[in-house]
Write an enzyme that holds these catalytic residues in place. Structure first.
Site, PDB file in Angstrom:
ATOM      1  N   GLY A 362       0.836  -1.195   0.000  1.00 47.89           N
ATOM      2  CA  GLY A 362       0.000   0.000   0.000  1.00 47.89           C
ATOM      3  C   GLY A 362       0.868   1.241   0.000  1.00 47.89           C
ATOM      4  N   ALA A 363       1.907   1.216   0.862  1.00 49.08           N
ATOM      5  CA  ALA A 363       2.809   2.355   0.987  1.00 49.08           C
ATOM      6  C   ALA A 363       4.048   1.908   1.736  1.00 49.08           C
ATOM      7  CB  ALA A 363       2.128   3.490   1.756  1.00 49.08           C
ATOM      8  N   MET A 364       5.082   2.743   1.692  1.00 52.38           N
ATOM      9  CA  MET A 364       6.336   2.394   2.365  1.00 52.38           C
ATOM     10  C   MET A 364       6.934   3.632   3.007  1.00 52.38           C
ATOM     11  SD  MET A 364       8.589   0.147   3.177  1.00 52.38           S
ATOM     12  CE  MET A 364       9.983   0.625   4.188  1.00 52.38           C
ATOM     13  N   GLU A 365       7.359   3.449   4.273  1.00 44.39           N
ATOM     14  CA  GLU A 365       7.734   4.584   5.121  1.00 44.39           C
ATOM     15  C   GLU A 365       9.167   5.072   4.960  1.00 44.39           C
ATOM     16  OE1 GLU A 365       7.069   1.439   6.204  1.00 44.39           O
ATOM     17  OE2 GLU A 365       8.485   0.823   7.755  1.00 44.39           O
ATOM     18  N   ASN A 366       9.821   4.842   3.816  1.00 41.95           N
ATOM     19  CA  ASN A 366      11.200   5.292   3.635  1.00 41.95           C
ATOM     20  C   ASN A 366      11.392   6.654   4.288  1.00 41.95           C
ATOM     21  OD1 ASN A 366      11.485   3.113   1.596  1.00 41.95           O
ATOM     22  ND2 ASN A 366      10.102   4.452   0.461  1.00 41.95           N
ATOM     23  N   HIS A 398      -0.211   6.057   9.154  1.00 43.84           N
ATOM     24  CA  HIS A 398       0.596   4.845   9.393  1.00 43.84           C
ATOM     25  C   HIS A 398       2.060   5.100   9.034  1.00 43.84           C
ATOM     26  CE1 HIS A 398       1.008   0.298   9.266  1.00 43.84           C
ATOM     27  NE2 HIS A 398       2.098   0.682   8.631  1.00 43.84           N
ATOM     28  N   GLU A 399       2.278   5.609   7.844  1.00 46.60           N
ATOM     29  CA  GLU A 399       3.665   5.790   7.369  1.00 46.60           C
ATOM     30  C   GLU A 399       4.377   6.883   8.160  1.00 46.60           C
ATOM     31  OE1 GLU A 399       4.489   3.419   5.616  1.00 46.60           O
ATOM     32  OE2 GLU A 399       2.464   2.805   5.011  1.00 46.60           O
ATOM     33  N   HIS A 402       5.663   5.672  11.440  1.00 46.50           N
ATOM     34  CA  HIS A 402       6.912   4.911  11.260  1.00 46.50           C
ATOM     35  C   HIS A 402       8.147   5.806  11.254  1.00 46.50           C
ATOM     36  CE1 HIS A 402       5.813   0.779  10.589  1.00 46.50           C
ATOM     37  NE2 HIS A 402       5.105   0.992   9.497  1.00 46.50           N
ATOM     38  N   GLU A 421       5.083  -2.646  13.006  1.00 47.56           N
ATOM     39  CA  GLU A 421       3.838  -2.631  12.242  1.00 47.56           C
ATOM     40  C   GLU A 421       2.614  -2.535  13.140  1.00 47.56           C
ATOM     41  OE1 GLU A 421       3.840  -1.827   9.429  1.00 47.56           O
ATOM     42  OE2 GLU A 421       5.833  -2.376   8.707  1.00 47.56           O
TER      43      GLU A 421
HETATM   44 ZN   LIG Z   1       3.903  -0.239   8.272  1.00 48.16          ZN
END
Ligand SMILES: [Zn+2]
Ligand SMILES: *[C@@H]1O[C@H](CO)[C@@H](O)[C@H](O)[C@H]1NC(C)=O
Ligand SMILES: *[C@@H]1O[C@H](CO)[C@@H](O)[C@H](O)[C@H]1NC(C)=O
Length: 985
Positions: A362-366, A398-399, A402, A421
């Site tokens: 869905g997405a990534m928290e880079n 959410h991201e 993180h 998570e």
């Molecule tokens: Zn996550």
């Protein structure tokens, strides 16, 4: 990462608890013939690890059993044991290799240069990396990660501090471990820093892992971009590195791009200059990063436009610019909220978010560069639905959570992934609630996370949230509902029992203690315990670790049974592990530290107490009369189910049935009673009659949350019955229940409606149309034709965004090729991701088998218009259609190779597809057939073994349900129909 792909409504049904139910039908068919087989499947479950081998073994035995009339029980057991041991050993060689890097050298700093080529026919990249390496003990080799890269061995040079070269003896390649091993001619000096130089090339792949390519159309012309996705173990596909989360280092990136494009990465660009060797290319030089894990490194080369709000920017393809306004507005608000929440400033100088056309998760928290699939970041007013708006908000929250929890402080190893998570999954609700309080997302939490994951965690094939993982397949397996939703749920429980104030103080001190470093769950427990003791919220002889270990190291959850002694004014609580099969619970007692909370009809003040692992709880002198109800686990704060003695259930039901009195209970408590009672009944802990009687109060329920729980739990019963001759009775019952609420919510959507009213309407209309309510179907079809007959359907759509999924699906189900083709054209033409998603789900509603077959084929064909990232959605939509179930299964079997090839090594997508494919096996012959297929492909299928294992276990439970409860439920439904027909006649 936001790994859980969210599907539309009908799909959610099929992939949560119900996907397995469809499988059941198979077992029902073969039960008579193969009772023994079921027994063997279950007896195998506990013994061996890999389901594939298990099935192989078990099916052999079951053949024996069916050919031999009398079988010596002992003999079977022995044979089974031997065969399983052999199989397990065979499997073990793959699973047990130690893939961890030696800890003798570690990176301090990476200077990374990359040139990606983005021309048709040349999707490659050239790179070189200089890694400053610290040595902790005498070694004569350097071991690091590299995968799918071509390493130029001659280029490898190791220098010491004085710039003297240490000659390389040879270069080894351990592909099982994805190791690059550089053997040296002499030992390295501990306490000394070295510089390792490596040049390499790689391919910009199309499977959305590592450094990959993505494309989109502008006026029918393809535009290419390059992006990254490294979590969990794919940074090594972009450059050689020490690819473990605890091996943090600083990064300095130089990234080249065609002149007319731009790049973004974790940090800011400091300067740019022409690339000498390549015409029309420029270098972007980035500032040095803070110490960070490799999996959080990210960079993108694109021709996107950007919108700014201070140091916060969003990037998007030009045509979708307007859709990024909402996230540009919400993002900074949420970031600010978290800065206050954690009491720690966001540590980077800027934050970018980008919506990528192709993205597996869905997405990534880079860190500093959050990447999203379009539907998780973009929202088009008037086109996207309110649930799509909520999704965007919660994925952003959410991201951004993180950025602290995961990025600033990182789990030492993937074993503690749940901490990352689970925490982000909880904070996505807290953060969303902060910016959109009217949505009541904290109430939704109970249904979407807590109750949802209870269903999965009850399986024996579930796993503890904290679990030892070794290789990349195992690591991938734990990006699941247990880590996310159970993790979030037990963190929420902690927030309650510690109190939010103490909880936040503990978090802040944990983050401050471990900044730019890594941690384990025990570090968090220690920080929370300290705060808790300081403020007397926990007894000094009790620690957070003692409590939380019982929740994180054990699979499953407790059932608390509450028994009142009506003449003595006392209440006893006891706990046991909740299982799908009541009679099975036995000596192997797993116990928890349970925070008990309760209210009663004469005392609405929330009382609380602890139930420890070593004693039951007795409450004396509790002032309750015989007519007072007692309710335990207020607002479902704890991760457990509650059962009562029958009399207390009756008292609760009496209160619920009171037209004005049911609101005495909060909406979440109403939802809880529905969910607990129906699930207790299904597992044999409670008489179905009590649970079903309880649901009859729903005729006057107006709120969304209890209805959501009711639909989720009753969908189970519906799925069990939907192909049976008694389905009319279920239809009558459900139609009566929703009659009032259907009239109440109506078919007209209004922009002034609250979020929960809108959701309620969506839930109710979905069921009404599904059950054949003529008014509902007529309305839906009429709306669809309004749209279809519009002169320009691509710019004019009269359908409310919130009702699109229902209307499209109902009309396509009722229609033929013309309706399908119309929708397909709109899918191709749409510029909005959420619209495409809704159409894709609806396209699976067709009743034309050839159309469905073609649709499945397109889902695995490049250039068909369906992106790889969306394959699971297509499969899921077809398999949730009764007519499509058989097709999906046959497609899976006949085209497994194609499927695997198309989705490549993207395990997340592959698992999602497999889940839906096997969900519709419905004859014994198909089951046998499936096992033969599994046996023949055991090697390849081992990557999805967990998915298959969980499905089979759910099937067994469903078979038991049919045996134990079907007749009883039908009896009750008949009684209900008799009573209520009389009333209406
Ligand atoms: Zn996550
Ligand atoms: C590596 O060693 C250098 C000096 O030799 C030191 O400055 C640096 O902090 C060390 N890096 C790490 C991550 O310990
Ligand atoms: C791709 O293009 C670059 C730059 O023109 C060139 O150096 C490289 O050899 C090309 N690679 C392939 C596989 O064509």
């Amino acid at each position: 990462m936001d790994a859980v792909t969210t599907f539309g409504k009908q799909n959610r049904l099929s992939i949560s608890k119900n996907f397995a139910l469809l499988l059941v039908i198979l077992f029902i068919g073969c039960l008579v013939g193969t009772g023994v087989l079921v027994y063997h499947l279950s007896s195998c479950t506990t013994t061996t690890k890999s389901i594939i081998e298990k099935i192989e073994v078990c099916s052999k035995i079951s053949e024996n059993v069916s050919t031999t009339e009398i079988v010596d029980e002992k003999e079977i057991t022995t044979t089974t044991a031997v065969a399983i041991t052999e199989a397990a050993e065979k499997g073990a060689t793959n699973k047990s290799i130690d893939v961890r890097l030696p800890q003798s050298v570690f990176p301090d700093f990476y200077d990374l240069k990359l040139i990606p080529f983005l021309q048709e026919g040349n999707f490659t990249f050239h790179g070189q990396v200089d890694i400053k390496i610290n040595v902790t003990e005498k070694v004569n080799n350097i071991t690091l990660h590299a995968d799918e890269l071509v390493i130029n061995e001659a280029s490898i040079i190791l220098h010491d501090k004085e710039n003297k070269t240490i000659p390389v003896l040879k270069v080894g390649n351990d592909s099982d471990r994805q190791f690059l091993v550089i053997y040296l001619t002499k030992e390295l000096d501990p306490e000394t820093q070295y510089n390792l130089h490596i040049e390499f090339t790689g391919i910009l792949n199309d499977v959305m892992q590592g450094f990959y390519r993505s494309s989109y159309l502008v006026e029918q012309k393809v535009r290419w971009i390059a992006a990254t996705q490294f979590q969990a173990t794919d940074a090594r596909k972009a450059f050689p590195c020490f690819d473990e989360p605890a091996m943090k280092a600083k990064f300095k990136l130089s990234l080249a791009r065609p002149k007319n494009m731009s790049t973004i990465s974790n940090m800011r660009i400091i300067s740019s200059e022409a690339v000498k060797e390549v015409e029309d290319y420029e270098w972007d030089y980035y500032e040095e990063s803070v110490p960070m894990s490799t999996y959080l490194v990210a960079f993108v080369v694109s021709d996107f436009v950007s919108l700014h709000n201070g140091n916060f920017s969003v990037w998007v393809r030009k045509d979708a610019q307007a859709q990024a306004k909402y996230s540009l507005d919400a993002g900074p608000k949420i970031l600010k909220y978290f800065e206050d929440f954690f009491q720690i400033k966001f540590p980077l100088p800027k934050l970018d978010m980008i919506a990528l056309p192709d993205f597996a998760a869905g997405a990534m928290e880079n860190w500093g560069l959050v990447t999203y699939r379009e539907t998780a970041m973009l929202y088009e007013e008037g086109v996207s639905s309110r649930s799509s708006l909520q999704r965007v908000t919660s994925v952003i929250a959410h991201e951004l959570a993180h950025q602290w929890f995961g990025n600033l402080v990182t789990p030492k190893w993937w074993t503690d992934l749940w901490l990352n998570e689970g925490f982000a999954s909880y904070m996505e609700y807290v953060g969303t609630n902060a910016v959109e309080p009217s949505w009541k997302v904290m109430d939704q939490f109970v249904v979407h996370e807590l109750q949802n994951v209870l269903e999965l965690d009850v399986l024996k094939s579930s796993h503890p949230v904290s679990i030892q993982v070794n290789n990349p397949v195992e690591i991938n397996d734990i990006f699941d509902r247990i880590s996310y939703a159970k993790g979030a749920t037990i963190i929420r429980m902690m927030d309650y029992f510690l109190s939010t104030k103490i909880f936040k103080q503990g978090l802040t001190s944990y983050l401050n203690n471990r900044t730019y470093s890594s941690a384990e769950q025990d570090d968090l427990w220690a920080a929370l315990t300290e705060e808790a003791h300081k403020h007397n919220v926990l007894n000094t002889n009790l620690t957070v670790k003692q409590i939380m270990d019982t929740w994180t190291l054990q699979t499953g959850f407790p059932l608390v049974t509450v028994t009142r002694s009506y003449n003595k004014n006392s209440v006893s609580f006891k706990q046991e592990k909740f299982t799908l099969q009541r009679e099975e619970h036995n000596a192997s007692q797993v116990l928890w530290w349970i925070p008990i909370t309760y209210i009663s009809s004469n005392n609405k003040h929330i009382n609380s107490t602890w139930m420890s692992v070593d004693s039951n709880v007795q409450l004396h002198n509790i002032t309750l009369s015989d007519a007072d109800w007692l309710l335990v686990n207020v607002d479902q704060r704890g991760y457990y189910r509650v059962n009562y003695d029958p009399k207390n259930w009756q008292l609760l039901i009496k209160q619920l049935l009171n037209t004005n009195g049911y609101t005495t209970f909060s909406t979440t408590n109403r939802a809880q009673m529905i969910d607990d009672s129906l699930n207790l009944a299904a597992a044999g802990y409670l008489d179905y009659e009590i649970a079903l009687n309880l649901t009859t109060y729903l005729v006057h329920e107006k709120d969304c949350i209890p209805w959501m729980s009711a639909f989720e739990s009753l969908d189970y019963v519906q799925e069990m019955m939907v192909k049976s001759a008694d389905f009319d009775k279920y239809k009558f019952y459900m139609t009566s229940l929703i009659k009032n609420i259907y009239a109440h919510v109506g078919f007209e959507d209004s922009p002034n409606n609250t979020q929960l009213t809108i959701y309620n309407r969506m839930e109710v209309l979905w069921r009404a149309c599904y059950l054949g309510n003529i008014d509902c179907i007529k309305n839906a079809v009429a709306y669809f034709y309004n749209w279809k007959s519009a002169p320009n359907a691509d710019t004019y759509n009269p359908i409310s965004p919130n009702l699109k999924n229902i209307i499209y699906c109902v009309a396509i189900r009722a229609g033929g090729q013309e309706e399908w083709d119309f929708a397909w054209q709109r899918y191709l033409a749409s510029n909005v991701g959420s619209e495409k998603d809704i159409i894709m789900s609806a396209l699976g509603c067709s009743r034309e088998t050839w159309i469905l077959s073609r649709y499945l084929y397109w889902a695995v064909t490049d250039g068909s218009g369906i992106r790889k990232q969306d394959s699971p959605r297509v499969f899921s939509s077809v398999s949730s259609n009764i007519i499509g179930q058989d097709l999906v299964y046959r497609f899976f079997k006949n085209n497994w190779g194609l499927l695997k090839q198309h989705l490549g090594s993207s395990l997340m997508l592959l698992n999602a597809v497999v889940k839906t494919c096997i969900s519709h096996i419905n004859t014994e012959k198909d089951l046998q057939d499936f096992k033969i297929f599994l046996a023949a492909h055991s090697e390849e299928l081992s990557v999805v073994s967990k998915t298959i294992e969980q499905s089979l276990e759910q099937i067994e439970a469903n078979v038991r349900w049919m045996n134990n409860h079907y007749a009883k439920v039908v009896e009750w439904l008949k009684w209900y129909k008799k009573v209520h027909s009389k009333l209406t006649v």
